[in-house]
Design a protein around this motif. Structure first.
Motif, mmCIF file in Angstrom:
data_model
loop_
_atom_site.group_PDB
_atom_site.id
_atom_site.type_symbol
_atom_site.label_atom_id
_atom_site.label_comp_id
_atom_site.label_asym_id
_atom_site.label_seq_id
_atom_site.Cartn_x
_atom_site.Cartn_y
_atom_site.Cartn_z
ATOM 1 N N SER A 117 24.983 49.477 44.216
ATOM 2 C CA SER A 117 26.340 50.489 44.057
ATOM 3 C C SER A 117 27.568 49.580 43.808
ATOM 4 N N LEU A 118 28.333 50.381 42.944
ATOM 5 C CA LEU A 118 29.681 49.620 42.754
ATOM 6 C C LEU A 118 30.737 49.877 43.955
ATOM 7 N N PRO A 119 31.804 49.131 44.076
ATOM 8 C CA PRO A 119 32.937 49.640 44.842
ATOM 9 C C PRO A 119 33.593 50.952 44.516
ATOM 10 N N GLY A 120 34.267 51.442 45.592
ATOM 11 C CA GLY A 120 34.734 52.898 45.330
ATOM 12 C C GLY A 120 33.992 53.841 44.857
ATOM 13 N N ARG B 54 35.435 33.884 56.317
ATOM 14 C CA ARG B 54 33.985 34.247 56.854
ATOM 15 C C ARG B 54 33.798 35.452 57.580
ATOM 16 N N GLU B 55 34.764 35.911 58.482
ATOM 17 C CA GLU B 55 34.704 37.104 59.698
ATOM 18 C C GLU B 55 34.885 38.248 58.741
ATOM 19 N N ARG B 56 35.881 38.092 57.440
ATOM 20 C CA ARG B 56 35.963 39.245 56.493
ATOM 21 C C ARG B 56 34.796 39.439 55.849
ATOM 22 N N ILE B 57 34.060 38.557 55.460
ATOM 23 C CA ILE B 57 32.928 38.917 54.617
ATOM 24 C C ILE B 57 31.786 39.336 55.702
ATOM 25 N N ILE B 58 31.407 38.823 56.878
ATOM 26 C CA ILE B 58 30.568 39.227 57.897
ATOM 27 C C ILE B 58 30.975 40.778 58.188
ATOM 28 N N ASP B 59 32.195 40.959 58.453
ATOM 29 C CA ASP B 59 32.522 42.294 59.118
ATOM 30 C C ASP B 59 32.322 43.431 57.945
ATOM 31 N N GLY B 60 32.702 42.970 56.791
ATOM 32 C CA GLY B 60 32.381 43.593 55.485
ATOM 33 C C GLY B 60 31.259 44.210 54.922
ATOM 34 N N ALA B 61 30.089 43.354 55.433
ATOM 35 C CA ALA B 61 28.742 43.187 54.966
ATOM 36 C C ALA B 61 27.817 44.037 56.151
ATOM 37 N N LEU C 272 38.738 23.152 39.139
ATOM 38 C CA LEU C 272 37.039 23.481 39.795
ATOM 39 C C LEU C 272 36.364 24.256 38.650
ATOM 40 N N LYS C 273 36.891 24.041 37.366
ATOM 41 C CA LYS C 273 36.134 24.458 36.024
ATOM 42 C C LYS C 273 34.701 24.030 36.228
ATOM 43 N N GLU C 274 34.428 23.067 36.354
ATOM 44 C CA GLU C 274 32.902 22.647 36.502
ATOM 45 C C GLU C 274 32.025 23.361 37.390
ATOM 46 N N VAL C 275 32.768 23.411 38.724
ATOM 47 C CA VAL C 275 32.104 23.927 39.706
ATOM 48 C C VAL C 275 31.880 25.493 39.334
ATOM 49 N N ASP C 276 32.882 26.082 38.860
ATOM 50 C CA ASP C 276 32.916 27.487 38.781
ATOM 51 C C ASP C 276 31.733 27.758 37.662
ATOM 52 N N ALA C 277 31.469 26.961 36.673
ATOM 53 C CA ALA C 277 30.731 27.298 35.479
ATOM 54 C C ALA C 277 29.297 27.271 36.135
ATOM 55 N N ALA C 278 28.779 26.645 37.177
ATOM 56 C CA ALA C 278 27.671 26.643 37.602
ATOM 57 C C ALA C 278 27.495 27.818 38.465
ATOM 58 N N ALA C 279 28.610 28.728 38.890
ATOM 59 C CA ALA C 279 28.238 29.859 39.642
ATOM 60 C C ALA C 279 27.970 31.144 38.849
ATOM 61 N N GLN C 280 27.216 31.960 39.527
ATOM 62 C CA GLN C 280 27.233 33.157 39.134
ATOM 63 C C GLN C 280 28.538 34.320 39.087
ATOM 64 N N ALA C 281 29.197 33.823 39.786
ATOM 65 C CA ALA C 281 30.539 34.756 40.222
ATOM 66 C C ALA C 281 31.739 33.816 40.844
ATOM 67 N N VAL D 200 33.685 39.116 47.405
ATOM 68 C CA VAL D 200 32.367 38.603 47.736
ATOM 69 C C VAL D 200 31.266 39.950 48.330
ATOM 70 N N VAL D 201 31.901 40.629 49.413
ATOM 71 C CA VAL D 201 31.015 41.750 49.838
ATOM 72 C C VAL D 201 30.733 42.620 48.775
ATOM 73 N N SER D 202 31.629 43.056 47.883
ATOM 74 C CA SER D 202 31.210 44.032 47.033
ATOM 75 C C SER D 202 29.987 43.381 46.077
ATOM 76 N N ILE D 203 30.064 42.031 45.689
ATOM 77 C CA ILE D 203 29.022 41.328 45.027
ATOM 78 C C ILE D 203 27.696 41.535 45.874
ATOM 79 N N LEU D 204 27.767 41.297 47.200
ATOM 80 C CA LEU D 204 26.408 41.451 48.036
ATOM 81 C C LEU D 204 26.149 43.057 48.115
ATOM 82 N N ARG D 205 26.792 43.607 48.316
ATOM 83 C CA ARG D 205 26.704 45.101 48.320
ATOM 84 C C ARG D 205 26.033 45.649 47.110
ATOM 85 N N TYR D 206 26.465 44.942 45.851
ATOM 86 C CA TYR D 206 25.985 45.489 44.479
ATOM 87 C C TYR D 206 24.311 45.011 44.443
#
Length: 149
Positions: free
Chosen positions: A146-149, A16-23, A118-127, A135-141
């Protein structure tokens, strides 16, 4: 355009901290369940009184915690659910199902060894992401295009 992001799942690592810090710098508001394990387990009996049986102790806590979880998921634009390697996170699977049922955008964060389970859970997800940084790169996009890098 801002995003409300609910961070669900395991509480034993710093994801969680890594996502919050990265965002930092992105228009994102984060919410999460209570991550103090003892407080989460004991909130029901601390607030509403002791129980003789562990089942009822746990049930009281689960019901009180569900108030926060339902609110966080209902208000979220994106729900990120983390499945770790140390513990089975049945609650995380339940949160992912609730988010999918409510039509919320869903990002699953899991190690590769959980792919089959988790294949059924993953099938319901967008990523399905492998790292908090993905996750941070997804939120940024989503927010900036903008794409990473």
């Amino acid at each position: 355009m801002g995003l409300n992001v609910y961070l669900s799942g395991e509480i034993h690592t710093d994801w969680r901290e890594r996502i919050i810090d990265g965002a930092q710098g992105l228009d994102v508001t984060f919410t999460a369940p209570v991550t103090d394990h003892a407080a989460s387990d004991d909130c029901g009996v601390e607030i509403l009184g002791a129980e003789d049986k562990k089942f009822w102790h746990d049930r009281k806590g689960a019901l009180v915690n569900s108030l926060r979880t339902k609110k966080g998921i209902s208000d979220a634009d994106v729900v990120v659910v983390r499945f770790g390697t140390e513990y089975k996170q049945w609650n995380a699977a339940f949160d992912a199902g609730m988010a999918a049922g409510l039509g919320k955008s869903l990002v699953i964060l899991q190690p590769e060894e959980h792919d089959h389970a988790l294949k059924e859970v993953d099938a319901a997800a967008q990523a399905v992401a492998r790292t908090p940084e993905e996750v941070v790169s997804i939120l940024r996009y989503v927010l900036t295009g903008s794409l990473p890098g």
